[in-house]
Design a protein around this motif. Sequence first.
Motif, PDB file in Angstrom:
ATOM      1  N   PHE A 102      39.825  49.015  32.939  1.00  0.00           N
ATOM      2  CA  PHE A 102      40.461  47.793  33.400  1.00  0.00           C
ATOM      3  C   PHE A 102      40.804  47.922  34.875  1.00  0.00           C
ATOM      4  O   PHE A 102      41.189  48.972  35.332  1.00  0.00           O
ATOM      5  CB  PHE A 102      41.750  47.551  32.626  1.00  0.00           C
ATOM      6  N   GLY A 103      40.693  46.830  35.593  1.00  0.00           N
ATOM      7  CA  GLY A 103      41.125  46.797  36.985  1.00  0.00           C
ATOM      8  C   GLY A 103      42.629  46.607  37.071  1.00  0.00           C
ATOM      9  O   GLY A 103      43.338  46.805  36.097  1.00  0.00           O
ATOM     10  N   LYS A 104      43.105  46.202  38.234  1.00  0.00           N
ATOM     11  CA  LYS A 104      44.545  45.999  38.407  1.00  0.00           C
ATOM     12  C   LYS A 104      45.043  44.758  37.680  1.00  0.00           C
ATOM     13  O   LYS A 104      46.220  44.601  37.426  1.00  0.00           O
ATOM     14  CB  LYS A 104      44.895  45.888  39.891  1.00  0.00           C
ATOM     15  N   GLY A 105      44.143  43.858  37.372  1.00  0.00           N
ATOM     16  CA  GLY A 105      44.543  42.648  36.690  1.00  0.00           C
ATOM     17  C   GLY A 105      45.201  41.651  37.613  1.00  0.00           C
ATOM     18  O   GLY A 105      45.434  41.905  38.804  1.00  0.00           O
ATOM     19  N   THR A 106      45.505  40.491  37.084  1.00  0.00           N
ATOM     20  CA  THR A 106      46.177  39.413  37.812  1.00  0.00           C
ATOM     21  C   THR A 106      47.553  39.213  37.212  1.00  0.00           C
ATOM     22  O   THR A 106      47.676  38.913  36.021  1.00  0.00           O
ATOM     23  CB  THR A 106      45.382  38.105  37.725  1.00  0.00           C
TER      24      THR A 106
END
Lengths: 112, 110
Positions: free
Chosen positions: B100-104
Amino acid sequence: DTAVSQTPKYLVTQMGNDKSIKCEQNLGHDTMYWYKQDSKKFLKIMFSYNNKELIINETVPNRFSPKSPDKAHLNLHINSLELGDSAVYFCASRAGVSWEQYFGPGTRLTVT
Amino acid sequence: LAKTTQPISMDSYEGQEVNITCSHNNIATNDYITWYQQFPSQGPRFIIQGYKTKVTNEVASLFIPADRKSSTLSLPRVSLSDTAVYYCLVAGGGADGLTFGKGTHLIIQP
């Protein structure tokens, strides 16, 4: 009923100790995962098991050893704990060809 | 590294529609696009997944253009309880698609 459960929820231990985290899913899924979420909130895959066989083994120290005694369980054993191991560890599972993963509540590991 | 790029944060108000876009330029033919929601001190929760065009379920819609290099999660009529981190994940096998990336971080105000 809890779909994916983890024990313990919190784990505080000292450097150099060995500890285990347990995960169980009652969904009948054939794939299970361990993720690590660090203080910056990155959620990174560590291991993946499919039908008790290891299929993903990311670049994690060999102090981390997963074990799947059966399809419903995936445990994580950590040897010689280090400060940098402090994080939240999530277990997840999914079934078949769907990419819908079910996550457990997480285990917050603090190494002092 | 995550194969996706999302805005770090977004703000909106109760009752509004919120659209969060994710870029995934290197998406592979076999990859599916999935979105997750995470509240503090909880594990991520699956929202929706899609391969192309539009998918709708009881909580969200997912729009995917023909080139599949981006996707947009649409949350209709948000409420305060929709304040959370939203992650876009491109999954199709292998570990890259499971990071997963940093997300929003979506913040909904009254």
